[in-house]
Design a protein around this motif. Structure first.
Motif, short mmCIF file in Angstrom:
data_model
loop_
_atom_site.label_atom_id
_atom_site.label_comp_id
_atom_site.label_asym_id
_atom_site.label_seq_id
_atom_site.Cartn_x
_atom_site.Cartn_y
_atom_site.Cartn_z
N GLY A 300 56.27 -2.65 45.59
CA GLY A 300 56.48 -1.26 45.22
C GLY A 300 55.41 -0.73 44.29
N CYS A 301 54.98 -1.57 43.35
CA CYS A 301 53.90 -1.17 42.43
C CYS A 301 52.60 -0.93 43.20
CB CYS A 301 53.70 -2.25 41.37
SG CYS A 301 52.40 -1.89 40.18
N ALA A 302 52.31 -1.77 44.19
CA ALA A 302 51.12 -1.55 45.01
C ALA A 302 51.20 -0.23 45.74
CB ALA A 302 50.96 -2.70 46.01
N GLY A 326 45.19 -4.96 44.27
CA GLY A 326 44.93 -6.37 44.56
C GLY A 326 45.84 -7.29 43.77
N ILE A 327 46.04 -7.00 42.49
CA ILE A 327 46.91 -7.84 41.65
C ILE A 327 48.33 -7.85 42.18
CG2 ILE A 327 47.96 -8.02 39.36
CD1 ILE A 327 45.30 -7.04 38.20
N CYS A 328 48.86 -6.67 42.50
CA CYS A 328 50.24 -6.58 43.00
C CYS A 328 50.37 -7.29 44.35
CB CYS A 328 50.65 -5.12 43.13
SG CYS A 328 50.77 -4.24 41.56
N SER A 329 49.38 -7.12 45.23
CA SER A 329 49.43 -7.80 46.52
C SER A 329 49.37 -9.32 46.34
CB SER A 329 48.27 -7.33 47.40
OG SER A 329 48.36 -5.95 47.66
N GLY A 330 48.53 -9.78 45.42
CA GLY A 330 48.44 -11.21 45.15
C GLY A 330 49.74 -11.77 44.59
N LEU A 398 44.13 10.54 52.35
CA LEU A 398 45.38 10.64 53.10
C LEU A 398 45.79 9.29 53.68
CD1 LEU A 398 44.87 14.04 54.96
CD2 LEU A 398 46.62 13.51 53.25
N THR A 399 44.80 8.51 54.08
CA THR A 399 45.10 7.17 54.60
C THR A 399 45.72 6.30 53.51
OG1 THR A 399 43.21 7.36 56.10
CG2 THR A 399 44.12 5.17 55.77
N LEU A 400 45.16 6.36 52.31
CA LEU A 400 45.74 5.61 51.19
C LEU A 400 47.15 6.10 50.88
CD1 LEU A 400 42.66 5.41 48.78
CD2 LEU A 400 43.57 3.60 50.24
N LEU A 401 47.37 7.40 50.98
CA LEU A 401 48.70 7.96 50.71
C LEU A 401 49.71 7.41 51.72
CD1 LEU A 401 49.52 11.54 49.64
CD2 LEU A 401 50.80 10.55 51.53
N ILE A 402 49.32 7.38 52.99
CA ILE A 402 50.22 6.83 54.02
C ILE A 402 50.50 5.35 53.74
CG2 ILE A 402 50.37 6.24 56.47
CD1 ILE A 402 48.75 8.79 57.03
N GLY A 403 49.45 4.61 53.38
CA GLY A 403 49.64 3.20 53.04
C GLY A 403 50.58 3.01 51.87
N GLY A 404 50.49 3.89 50.86
CA GLY A 404 51.38 3.80 49.71
C GLY A 404 52.83 4.04 50.08
N VAL A 405 53.08 5.04 50.92
CA VAL A 405 54.45 5.32 51.36
C VAL A 405 55.02 4.14 52.14
CG1 VAL A 405 55.86 6.81 52.82
CG2 VAL A 405 54.10 7.81 51.36
N LEU A 406 54.21 3.57 53.03
CA LEU A 406 54.67 2.41 53.81
C LEU A 406 54.99 1.22 52.90
CD1 LEU A 406 52.26 2.53 56.88
CD2 LEU A 406 54.69 3.12 56.84
N ALA A 407 54.15 1.00 51.88
CA ALA A 407 54.38 -0.11 50.97
C ALA A 407 55.68 0.07 50.19
CB ALA A 407 53.20 -0.25 50.00
N ILE A 409 58.34 1.72 51.21
CA ILE A 409 59.44 1.46 52.16
C ILE A 409 59.63 -0.03 52.37
CG2 ILE A 409 60.18 1.76 54.55
CD1 ILE A 409 58.74 4.46 54.54
N VAL A 410 58.53 -0.75 52.55
CA VAL A 410 58.59 -2.20 52.73
C VAL A 410 59.18 -2.87 51.49
CG1 VAL A 410 57.17 -4.28 52.93
CG2 VAL A 410 56.76 -2.35 54.45
N SER A 411 58.81 -2.37 50.31
CA SER A 411 59.33 -2.93 49.06
C SER A 411 60.85 -2.82 49.01
CB SER A 411 58.71 -2.19 47.87
OG SER A 411 59.37 -2.52 46.67
N TYR A 412 61.36 -1.66 49.38
CA TYR A 412 62.81 -1.46 49.38
C TYR A 412 63.49 -2.41 50.37
CZ TYR A 412 67.34 0.65 50.28
OH TYR A 412 68.69 0.85 50.47
#
Length: 656
Positions: A300-302, A326-330, A398-407, A409-412
């Motif tokens: 979620g932080c990522a 990177g830190i959050c993904s790691g 916008l691509t980063l924004l979409i990636g953030g929203v997906l992350a 959702i995945v976190s939840y």
């Protein structure tokens, strides 16, 4: 362990250096052609590395538990070394693609085999640390490989007199890098070959006899049937998708920030450096929370960081946020990877690891490749804010924004799967215990109060205060303690007091012995007293075991809880006093701090039953505890009997 770590580190470093050298070679071989051709040649390297995962990923996953893992690593690494050497010798674009395809196909088998070997030779209590070291080596070598290739290029400039690299000199640097890559794989092969007799990881007879399709079906069915594993898998994929999108659009994004090629290099190195740091510190972050919670929070932080990055227009701030991604993904990767290793039995572990690793590579390479295309398709957009202000979002933003929203959702999803899995396990255990006839929660006439903590003097002090408070209310308490004053209790206390590592038993053994002592204690002392309508005050109960064996010795907390639920007939205290201060800082490397953190976490999960008290015993019980105690007494006033005291003090020091 040191040898396997060396083999993993060398081959990982070689893999990153080989990737960079092959992409450089593809560009070098087409540098006299159009920009489109050069770009296609560059992208082709990623596509051929991705193809084996798409074509042979399921096959590799099925065979991971069927083949001798030692031979798999030896043959695979040796083949990779020879293939990289042939790329340097052939110096041809077509053979470059063919050799890269074959190298990645071999890696589908060797990488999960190495990870399974490591899990097999490392004690489970050290698995998290071993995974940290291993995965830090895998991804932490990426910046080193980039630095080595940069140094080789700089050497070319010096050879050329500082006037820029000539075509021949660029080719020389690439050839040297490819030969160095081949050497790392050969050394890795020799290391595993020398250690082959110390690696007891031959596949079981069951797996050797099963057909490939049956093995694959069994592995996939396991992932689908386990909500926790499914949540971890989705979470890991989401974390790497976030990191891949950041890397993929970095070149275009830093261009919108006027950072140029140097900015892209910095961004690439920043993300992978953050990934390595996250793997190093992951299990030590938020020690008071379960790893499942930290796993979801990291993803979620990522996602939130990616959302912020999409709005940033300053390169320095953007680079810092990229490091956070990177830190959050790691952190998510190392925690999820460790949990999978702990939850999956050995005979299935190769297939699950192969499936996860293959999926990670596919998602990482796909997001790197798709990111620029998606950014170009979206294009810039402007949003009017107020009368005169405009918020401009670039295609990469916008691509980063979409990636953030997906992350997010995945976190939840990942966090909810982990939580539901734990609740489902507890409910299943509760129903089984109820069907067995052992559990009679709420049926006893008496009152059960426990005092749990890591300091024997503190728990003894609170026990005395409780007894005094009960006496003032006209009640007589049966005072007892764990480990009990029985032959089994004395044996448990003796084992827990051993300080010599050679004489110490495994954490799981200690937890099982404590549960056995508790089962006898409940059956012979606690439950009979409760059925007589007495008040039972017990110095040390299940929470203490969760803290000492789980937090202190790194045994599985959920399994300790389930074993105690079964062995005690699901008997829980009506009130648990937890003697542990919440003010002191918990250091991850402090053993006592880890025990106290586990104790506080267990109390936090059952606040309706637990009351956290200061570690230093006061002159009288806190008013909140007295009020809760009085409410319990009032609710059972008609059932509580003024019985004579029945003391079973045990040895209150031995449980420490």
């Amino acid at each position: 362990m040191r040898r396997m770590w060396a083999a993993i580190t060398l081959s990982s470093f070689g893999g990153w250096l080989g990737l960079l050298a092959c992409t450089a070679l593809a560009q070098h071989l087409t540098h006299q052609q159009s920009t489109l051709t050069t770009g296609a040649a560059f992208a082709g390297v990623f596509l051929v590395r991705l193809a084996p995962d798409l074509l042979f990923g399921p096959l590799a996953a099925a065979l991971a538990d069927k083949l001798d893992r030692r031979k798999t690593v030896i043959v695979g690494d040796l083949s990779a070394g020879l293939l990289y050497a042939s790329i340097a010798a052939g110096y041809n674009l077509v053979w470059l693609y063919v050799a890269q395809f074959l190298t990645e196909a071999a890696g589908l088998f060797t990488q999960p085999a190495k990870q399974v070997i490591q899990v097999a030779i490392v004690p489970k209590r050290h698995l998290a640390t071993a995974n940290q070291v291993s995965l830090f080596s895998v991804y932490g070598t990426a910046p080193i490989a980039a630095g080595i290739l940069a140094l080789l290029s700089a050497a070319n400039r010096l050879i050329d007199g500082g006037n820029g690299p000539t075509t021949d000199h660029v080719g020389t640097a690439i050839v040297v890098a490819l030969l160095l890559t081949a050497l790392t794989y050969v050394v890795s092969t020799v290391t595993v070959f020398v250690s082959r007799h110390d690696i007891p990881v031959l596949p079981a007879a069951h797996e050797r006899e099963m057909r490939i399709i049956s093995l694959l079906h069994e592995g996939v069915s396991f992932v689908r049937a386990q909500p926790l594993i499914r949540g971890l898998y989705v979470g890991i994929i989401g974390a790497f998708a976030a990191g891949g999108l950041t890397i993929g659009v970095a070149a275009l994004w830093v261009g919108t920030l006027s950072a140029g090629t140097a900015g892209y290099s910095i961004m690439f190195g920043t993300v992978f450096t953050g990934l390595a740091i996250g793997m190093l510190i992951g299990p030590r972050v938020l020690p008071g929370y379960t790893r499942g919670r930290v796993f979801g929070l990291a993803i979620g932080c990522a996602g939130v960081t990616l959302l912020t990055m999409s709005l940033v227009r300053d390169f320095t701030l953007a680079a810092g946020l990229a490091a956070v991604v990177g830190i959050c993904s790691g952190m998510a990767w190392i925690i999820g990877y460790t949990l999978i290793g702990q939850e999956v039995e050995d005979r299935l572990r190769g297939r699950i690891f192969a499936f996860v690793l293959s999926s990670v590579r596919i998602v990482l390479l796909l997001t790197i490749a798709v990111g620029p295309v998606l950014a170009g398709a979206l294009g810039p957009h402007s949003i009017t804010v107020g009368d005169d202000s405009h918020l401009t979002l670039s295609g990469p933003g916008l691509t980063l924004l979409i990636g953030g929203v997906l992350a997010i959702i995945v976190s939840y999803y990942a966090a909810s799967r982990a939580t539901r899995s734990r609740l489902r396990l507890r409910e299943i255990l509760r129903r089984r215990v109820m069907r067995s006839g052992l559990a009679r929660p709420g049926e006893h006439a008496g009152l059960f109060v426990s005092v749990d903590g890591v300091d024997a003097a503190a728990t003894a002090g609170y026990t005395a205060l409780l007894v005094a408070a009960l006496h003032r209310r006209g009640l007589i308490a049966t005072v007892t303690a764990e480990p009990t004053d029985s032959p089994l209790g004395h044996r448990v206390a003796e084992l827990l007091r051993r300080e010599d590592p050679v004489e110490q038993v495994e954490p799981e053994t200690a937890a099982l012995l404590s549960a056995a002592d508790r089962a006898e204690h409940v059956a012979g002392t606690i439950r009979p007293a409760l059925e007589r309508g007495e008040v039972v005050v017990c110095d040390g109960y299940v929470l203490t075991s969760l803290a000492v064996h789980g937090g202190g010795l790194d045994a599985d907390v959920d399994r300790i809880r389930s074993i105690n639920a079964w062995s005690t007939g699901d008997l829980l205290p009506d009130l648990s006093l937890v003697a542990a201060s919440t003010d002191d800082e918990v250091r991850p490397d402090d053993a006592a701090g880890a025990v106290r953190a586990a104790l506080l976490e267990a109390a936090d999960e059952d606040l309706d039953r637990c009351a956290v008290c200061p570690a230093e015993v006061p002159e009288s019980l806190p008013q909140e505890v007295l009020d809760r105690l009085q409410r319990l007494i009032d609710a059972r006033a008609s059932m509580l009997a003024a019985a004579k005291p029945h003391h079973s003090p045990g040895n209150t020091l031995s449980k420490r």
